[in-house]
Motif scaffolding. Structure first.
Motif, short mmCIF file in Angstrom:
data_model
loop_
_atom_site.label_atom_id
_atom_site.label_comp_id
_atom_site.label_asym_id
_atom_site.label_seq_id
_atom_site.Cartn_x
_atom_site.Cartn_y
_atom_site.Cartn_z
N VAL A 288 -3.30 -8.19 -6.75
CA VAL A 288 -4.18 -7.36 -5.92
C VAL A 288 -3.73 -5.92 -6.08
N ALA A 289 -4.66 -4.99 -6.14
CA ALA A 289 -4.34 -3.57 -6.24
C ALA A 289 -4.90 -2.81 -5.06
N GLY A 290 -4.15 -1.82 -4.59
CA GLY A 290 -4.65 -1.00 -3.49
C GLY A 290 -3.55 -0.09 -2.95
N ILE A 291 -3.88 0.68 -1.99
CA ILE A 291 -5.24 1.05 -1.59
C ILE A 291 -5.64 2.22 -2.49
N LEU A 292 -6.75 2.07 -3.19
CA LEU A 292 -7.21 3.07 -4.15
C LEU A 292 -8.51 3.71 -3.68
N TRP A 293 -8.63 4.99 -3.91
CA TRP A 293 -9.91 5.63 -3.65
C TRP A 293 -10.90 5.29 -4.76
N GLU A 294 -12.16 5.31 -4.46
CA GLU A 294 -13.21 4.97 -5.43
C GLU A 294 -13.11 5.81 -6.70
N ASN A 295 -12.69 7.05 -6.56
CA ASN A 295 -12.63 7.96 -7.71
C ASN A 295 -11.23 8.11 -8.28
N ASP A 296 -10.32 7.22 -7.91
CA ASP A 296 -8.95 7.31 -8.41
C ASP A 296 -8.90 6.96 -9.90
N ARG A 297 -7.95 7.53 -10.62
CA ARG A 297 -7.81 7.27 -12.05
C ARG A 297 -7.45 5.82 -12.34
N ASP A 298 -6.87 5.13 -11.37
CA ASP A 298 -6.49 3.72 -11.56
C ASP A 298 -7.62 2.74 -11.24
N THR A 299 -8.67 3.21 -10.60
CA THR A 299 -9.66 2.29 -10.04
C THR A 299 -10.40 1.48 -11.10
N SER A 300 -10.83 2.10 -12.20
CA SER A 300 -11.61 1.35 -13.19
C SER A 300 -10.77 0.24 -13.82
N ALA A 301 -9.50 0.52 -14.13
CA ALA A 301 -8.63 -0.53 -14.70
C ALA A 301 -8.37 -1.62 -13.67
N ALA A 302 -8.18 -1.23 -12.42
CA ALA A 302 -7.96 -2.23 -11.37
C ALA A 302 -9.17 -3.14 -11.19
N ALA A 314 -14.33 7.74 -1.68
CA ALA A 314 -13.76 8.96 -2.23
C ALA A 314 -13.71 10.06 -1.17
N PHE A 315 -12.64 10.84 -1.20
CA PHE A 315 -12.46 12.02 -0.33
C PHE A 315 -12.39 11.67 1.15
N CYS A 316 -12.03 10.43 1.47
CA CYS A 316 -11.89 10.00 2.87
C CYS A 316 -10.45 9.61 3.16
N ARG A 317 -10.02 9.80 4.41
CA ARG A 317 -8.73 9.27 4.83
C ARG A 317 -8.80 7.75 4.81
N ILE A 318 -7.68 7.13 4.50
CA ILE A 318 -7.64 5.66 4.47
C ILE A 318 -7.76 5.13 5.89
N LYS A 319 -8.71 4.25 6.09
CA LYS A 319 -8.99 3.72 7.43
C LYS A 319 -7.99 2.63 7.81
N ALA A 320 -7.81 2.46 9.12
CA ALA A 320 -6.85 1.49 9.64
C ALA A 320 -7.19 0.07 9.18
N GLU A 321 -8.49 -0.26 9.10
CA GLU A 321 -8.87 -1.61 8.70
C GLU A 321 -8.51 -1.90 7.24
N LYS A 322 -8.50 -0.86 6.40
CA LYS A 322 -8.08 -1.04 5.01
C LYS A 322 -6.58 -1.35 4.95
N VAL A 323 -5.82 -0.67 5.80
CA VAL A 323 -4.38 -0.92 5.84
C VAL A 323 -4.10 -2.35 6.29
N GLU A 324 -4.82 -2.81 7.31
CA GLU A 324 -4.61 -4.17 7.79
C GLU A 324 -5.01 -5.20 6.74
#
Length: 372
Positions: A288-302, A314-324
């Protein structure tokens, strides 16, 4: 209606009177680069040979500034269209300068004697293609990359209006591919040369081309700018890709993802994770890979290689539900790999994940694992 420098009208190509591809419509401005792409055997070389005049058209016309190429002599055609083919030539006992001089023959008389003006053109062309230092070397002693440059110089010495190349980078390593295509691009700018070629490297085709012609089946699949051709999913359709992926956004190819329950959680980002993703794939370990932004350089390979990717807009703070969600995945995995060496203000949530994994007693490994 816009006037185009090069056009094909209802062009049909094939062999022995049997059509292979019908109703080919191409429109190019002077100085543009057109690249033909498509699967092997689709007919790219057939189209190029028909444009060059090596194959007779079954229907339609090829025009350069409203002049039909099939209506002029071979010598006059050589002044309009020059060719670089993949076939290796074997000019015994000829220097590179001798080979380049062959490009001036359409301008010489019956005896093929070069004038001083012809020799000046040869020198200028060799300087332009950056092979002056090879002038006195025997052609057959050169590397493939050097030979291809010499052949390009020969073609340019013809002073053509259009340059046709059939898979010109086939024998070249990555250095010479980049150098060759860079020279080609420079020629279109300096000389206003129009280029029509086929390439197998679709990532390079996307970068260098003004127009793309997609060849597959009885009719042309698509013709347009790279932006209109390289849309998500189309390359898979054009080439019939069933194993692995090609990402039109990044131009990257990836092998198939490993299936099964994820064993490793990879904390990555900013391009630091792709090498680890590929190593895990090679070793057959689902992750599993994360937490990646939609526009991160790693996202397409992941997305291509991971069993699951936890992403944030993209361009958003990571939300609490993503962390959980990420913590639940860490609980399921046997270990965590972190490829990040530092965490910025907007990436503190991934630092929290690393600390969570340590607290849980997971086997944590950093990017140093790549060196093992």
């Amino acid at each position: 209606m816009q006037n185009y420098f090069f056009r094909t009208n209802n062009m049909t190509v094939g062999y022995d009177g049997v059509p292979l591809i019908k109703e080919i419509e191409i429109k190019l401005k002077q100085g543009e680069i057109l690249t033909l792409i498509g699967p092997n055997g689709a007919g790219k070389s057939t189209i190029l040979k028909s444009i060059m005049g090596q194959l007779a058209l079954l229907a339609g016309t090829v025009l350069v500034e409203d002049c039909r190429l099939d209506g002029i002599s071979e010598k006059e055609r050589a002044k309009k269209v020059s060719v670089v083919l993949t076939e290796r030539i074997h000019p015994d006992m000829m220097t590179c300068a001798d080979v380049v001089e062959m490009g001036r023959y359409p301008y010489t008389g019956r005896l093929g004697i070069l004038s001083e003006q012809d020799r000046i053109k040869v020198r200028e062309t060799m300087e332009l293609v950056q092979i002056t230092d090879l002038a006195e070397k025997e052609f057959l002693t050169l590397s493939d990359g050097q030979r291809q440059r010499v052949m390009l110089a020969k073609a340019i010495a013809q002073e053509p209006e259009i340059l046709v190349l059939d898979e010109p980078t086939s024998y070249l390593d990555i250095r010479y591919k980049l150098e060759f295509l860079s020279v080609l691009q420079e020629l279109t700018k300096k000389k206003k040369l129009t280029v029509i070629m086929s390439l197998h490297e679709i990532d390079m085709a996307e970068r260098i081309s003004d127009k793309i012609l997609c060849v597959k089946g009885e009719f042309i699949e698509r013709f347009g700018t790279p932006e209109t051709v390289f849309v998500p999913g189309y390359i898979h359709e054009l080439y019939g890709i069933r194993t692995g992926t090609f990402d039109e956004r990044s131009g990257s190819l990836e092998l198939p993802a490993v299936t099964g329950e994820a064993e490793v959680f990879v904390i990555a980002g900013n391009g630091s994770g792709a090498k680890v993703f590929r190593r895990l794939q090679r070793e057959g370990i689902p992750f599993v890979a994360g937490i990646l932004w939609e526009n991160d350089r790693d996202t397409s390979a992941a997305e291509a290689l991971a069993a699951k990717v936890i992403k944030e807009d993209a361009f958003c703070r990571i939300k609490a539900e993503k962390v959980e969600e990420a913590k639940r995945e860490i609980d399921r995995c046997r270990s965590v790999i972190c490829t990040l060496s530092h965490f910025g203000e907007w990436n503190l949530e991934n630092k929290e994940l690393l600390e969570y994994a340590q607290e849980k007693g997971k086997l944590c490994r950093t990017a140093d694992w790549e060196k093992e």
